[in-house]
Design a protein around this motif. Sequence first.
Motif, mmCIF file in Angstrom:
data_model
loop_
_atom_site.group_PDB
_atom_site.id
_atom_site.type_symbol
_atom_site.label_atom_id
_atom_site.label_comp_id
_atom_site.label_asym_id
_atom_site.label_seq_id
_atom_site.Cartn_x
_atom_site.Cartn_y
_atom_site.Cartn_z
ATOM 1 N N MET A 78 -14.756 -41.297 39.421
ATOM 2 C CA MET A 78 -13.619 -40.509 39.896
ATOM 3 C C MET A 78 -14.007 -39.529 40.994
ATOM 4 S SD MET A 78 -11.169 -41.879 38.363
ATOM 5 C CE MET A 78 -9.836 -40.810 38.913
ATOM 6 N N LYS A 79 -15.274 -39.142 41.062
ATOM 7 C CA LYS A 79 -15.715 -38.251 42.128
ATOM 8 C C LYS A 79 -15.640 -38.931 43.488
ATOM 9 C CE LYS A 79 -18.756 -35.105 39.578
ATOM 10 N NZ LYS A 79 -20.146 -34.658 39.357
ATOM 11 N N GLU A 80 -15.689 -40.264 43.478
ATOM 12 C CA GLU A 80 -15.674 -41.018 44.727
ATOM 13 C C GLU A 80 -14.274 -41.505 45.090
ATOM 14 O OE1 GLU A 80 -18.436 -44.121 43.997
ATOM 15 O OE2 GLU A 80 -20.192 -42.800 43.917
ATOM 16 N N ARG A 81 -13.287 -41.148 44.281
ATOM 17 C CA ARG A 81 -11.925 -41.620 44.524
ATOM 18 C C ARG A 81 -10.972 -40.436 44.647
ATOM 19 N NH1 ARG A 81 -11.083 -46.402 40.134
ATOM 20 N NH2 ARG A 81 -9.531 -47.069 41.642
ATOM 21 N N SER A 82 -9.868 -40.674 45.316
ATOM 22 C CA SER A 82 -8.898 -39.591 45.542
ATOM 23 C C SER A 82 -7.494 -40.039 45.152
ATOM 24 C CB SER A 82 -8.931 -39.163 47.012
ATOM 25 O OG SER A 82 -8.681 -40.273 47.861
ATOM 26 N N LEU A 83 -7.393 -40.653 43.972
ATOM 27 C CA LEU A 83 -6.114 -41.186 43.530
ATOM 28 C C LEU A 83 -5.333 -40.216 42.649
ATOM 29 C CD1 LEU A 83 -7.169 -44.863 42.682
ATOM 30 C CD2 LEU A 83 -5.867 -44.081 44.671
ATOM 31 N N ILE A 84 -6.026 -39.206 42.116
ATOM 32 C CA ILE A 84 -5.351 -38.228 41.265
ATOM 33 C C ILE A 84 -4.305 -37.482 42.089
ATOM 34 C CG2 ILE A 84 -5.670 -36.124 39.885
ATOM 35 C CD1 ILE A 84 -6.750 -38.600 38.526
ATOM 36 N N SER A 85 -3.157 -37.225 41.486
ATOM 37 C CA SER A 85 -2.089 -36.496 42.178
ATOM 38 C C SER A 85 -2.641 -35.205 42.782
ATOM 39 C CB SER A 85 -0.950 -36.182 41.214
ATOM 40 O OG SER A 85 -0.339 -37.373 40.752
ATOM 41 N N PRO A 86 -2.265 -34.883 44.019
ATOM 42 C CA PRO A 86 -2.856 -33.735 44.719
ATOM 43 C C PRO A 86 -2.620 -32.390 44.051
ATOM 44 C CG PRO A 86 -0.946 -34.605 45.916
ATOM 45 C CD PRO A 86 -1.274 -35.599 44.853
ATOM 46 N N ASP A 87 -1.598 -32.266 43.245
ATOM 47 C CA ASP A 87 -1.314 -30.994 42.571
ATOM 48 C C ASP A 87 -1.905 -30.936 41.162
ATOM 49 O OD1 ASP A 87 0.200 -29.789 44.661
ATOM 50 O OD2 ASP A 87 1.861 -31.126 44.159
ATOM 51 N N VAL A 88 -2.756 -31.909 40.829
ATOM 52 C CA VAL A 88 -3.395 -31.953 39.511
ATOM 53 C C VAL A 88 -4.901 -31.919 39.699
ATOM 54 C CG1 VAL A 88 -3.723 -33.290 37.395
ATOM 55 C CG2 VAL A 88 -1.483 -33.272 38.526
ATOM 56 N N THR A 89 -5.567 -31.009 38.997
ATOM 57 C CA THR A 89 -7.025 -30.890 39.055
ATOM 58 C C THR A 89 -7.634 -31.616 37.872
ATOM 59 O OG1 THR A 89 -6.874 -28.736 40.153
ATOM 60 C CG2 THR A 89 -8.972 -29.293 39.124
ATOM 61 N N LEU A 90 -8.619 -32.468 38.156
ATOM 62 C CA LEU A 90 -9.263 -33.272 37.126
ATOM 63 C C LEU A 90 -10.514 -32.568 36.600
ATOM 64 C CD1 LEU A 90 -9.258 -36.039 35.650
ATOM 65 C CD2 LEU A 90 -10.582 -36.957 37.576
ATOM 66 N N GLY A 91 -10.709 -32.626 35.286
ATOM 67 C CA GLY A 91 -11.877 -32.010 34.669
ATOM 68 C C GLY A 91 -12.497 -32.923 33.632
ATOM 69 N N PHE A 92 -13.757 -32.619 33.264
ATOM 70 C CA PHE A 92 -14.496 -33.468 32.335
ATOM 71 C C PHE A 92 -15.267 -32.611 31.330
ATOM 72 C CE2 PHE A 92 -14.124 -35.594 36.404
ATOM 73 C CZ PHE A 92 -13.693 -36.867 36.062
ATOM 74 N N ILE A 93 -15.317 -33.092 30.091
ATOM 75 C CA ILE A 93 -16.133 -32.451 29.059
ATOM 76 C C ILE A 93 -16.500 -33.501 28.026
ATOM 77 C CG2 ILE A 93 -14.102 -31.700 27.738
ATOM 78 C CD1 ILE A 93 -15.729 -29.253 26.840
ATOM 79 N N ALA A 94 -17.723 -33.410 27.505
ATOM 80 C CA ALA A 94 -18.204 -34.357 26.496
ATOM 81 C C ALA A 94 -18.032 -33.774 25.097
ATOM 82 C CB ALA A 94 -19.671 -34.689 26.745
ATOM 83 N N TRP A 95 -17.892 -34.662 24.128
ATOM 84 C CA TRP A 95 -17.813 -34.212 22.739
ATOM 85 C C TRP A 95 -19.063 -33.417 22.373
ATOM 86 C CZ3 TRP A 95 -13.810 -33.557 19.923
ATOM 87 C CH2 TRP A 95 -12.712 -34.412 19.997
ATOM 88 N N GLN A 96 -20.207 -33.795 22.934
ATOM 89 C CA GLN A 96 -21.442 -33.053 22.666
ATOM 90 C C GLN A 96 -21.317 -31.609 23.131
ATOM 91 O OE1 GLN A 96 -21.187 -36.113 23.881
ATOM 92 N NE2 GLN A 96 -22.726 -37.466 22.964
ATOM 93 N N ASN A 97 -20.637 -31.393 24.276
ATOM 94 C CA ASN A 97 -20.399 -30.029 24.759
ATOM 95 C C ASN A 97 -19.488 -29.260 23.813
ATOM 96 O OD1 ASN A 97 -20.118 -31.468 28.024
ATOM 97 N ND2 ASN A 97 -21.902 -30.419 27.202
ATOM 98 N N VAL A 98 -18.458 -29.944 23.305
ATOM 99 C CA VAL A 98 -17.523 -29.304 22.368
ATOM 100 C C VAL A 98 -18.285 -28.780 21.154
ATOM 101 C CG1 VAL A 98 -15.567 -29.675 20.823
ATOM 102 C CG2 VAL A 98 -15.548 -30.678 23.126
ATOM 103 N N LEU A 99 -19.147 -29.616 20.599
ATOM 104 C CA LEU A 99 -19.937 -29.211 19.431
ATOM 105 C C LEU A 99 -20.804 -27.992 19.754
ATOM 106 C CD1 LEU A 99 -21.166 -29.502 16.626
ATOM 107 C CD2 LEU A 99 -22.643 -31.318 17.530
ATOM 108 N N GLU A 100 -21.491 -28.040 20.873
ATOM 109 C CA GLU A 100 -22.388 -26.934 21.225
ATOM 110 C C GLU A 100 -21.619 -25.639 21.479
ATOM 111 O OE1 GLU A 100 -25.589 -30.003 23.243
ATOM 112 O OE2 GLU A 100 -24.362 -28.725 24.514
ATOM 113 N N GLN A 101 -20.448 -25.750 22.075
ATOM 114 C CA GLN A 101 -19.645 -24.554 22.312
ATOM 115 C C GLN A 101 -19.188 -23.921 20.999
ATOM 116 O OE1 GLN A 101 -20.585 -24.009 25.619
ATOM 117 N NE2 GLN A 101 -18.559 -23.038 25.665
#
Length: 263
Positions: free
Chosen positions: A162-185
């Motif tokens: 997705m970092k190499e593509r620009s298909l996401i609607s321009p007024d929407v910001t895309l984010g990522f998080i792993a379940w492993q991060n959720v546990l650590e947080q």
Amino acid sequence: MLAEIHHKISSSGSNLSDRLEDQLTGDVFGALRYLPFQMGLKEILKAVRLKNAGHNFPDPIWKRFVETTQDYDYELKFWYRHAEGEIDLILEHADVVLGIEVKYYSGLSSEDDESEEMISPEESCHQLVRYSRLLEDIRGGRPAYLVFLAPFQILLPVETDMKERSLISPDVTLGFIAWQNVLEQLQSVDPAALDRGQQMIIQDVIDLLVQKGFERFRGFLHHIHNIPLEEKPYQFQKTSSSKTQLHWPTTTALQEDYYVYNK
């Protein structure tokens, strides 16, 4: 419980193996919604990596939303249905709208054909692109965010793509998080700031995520700064059974341990 209430799991449980993502979504976020925002969801959302947001220049709207939202000034909608599909979670807030798509074992349900070189955002069938159109439709002028939550092995290839593509609607910001991060947080939450009931909710979610296998190896040096060291030499003791005992009192916790080597 929520997966059954929303009819994601049949009353007999016969389709449970096909609905593990839904069950995990309901178990985790269904429990966290009983906590004030700042005691649960805030810690998780702090770890979200936003596309095109640098470490030194974070998204100011996102940062303000995460840092200032308190108590129950938000609403969670599970398995929100729309013409573009059914997204796992919608978080409604007066200032922003947030969609979360959850994965456990499976990857994205739909992607574009790689043979099609030119695909417009309006034509794309990519699951995250469709959900960005969903958020674009319901945001009502608010900033919109779409977060993809999955185990690392599923998350990272999608994030790279997705970092190499620009298909996401321009007024929407895309984010990522792993379940492993959720546990650590959640493991980093200070229990002293919670009452007994809140501590039990957080601990139950932690135990569930550990049981699901989301605890990752952090290296031998992880938390080494918390280990007390003592300036004592190794102690060798020869026994009558012709064995040498090596006592290694490097830490308080190891003073009673010993290693036996055949001589």
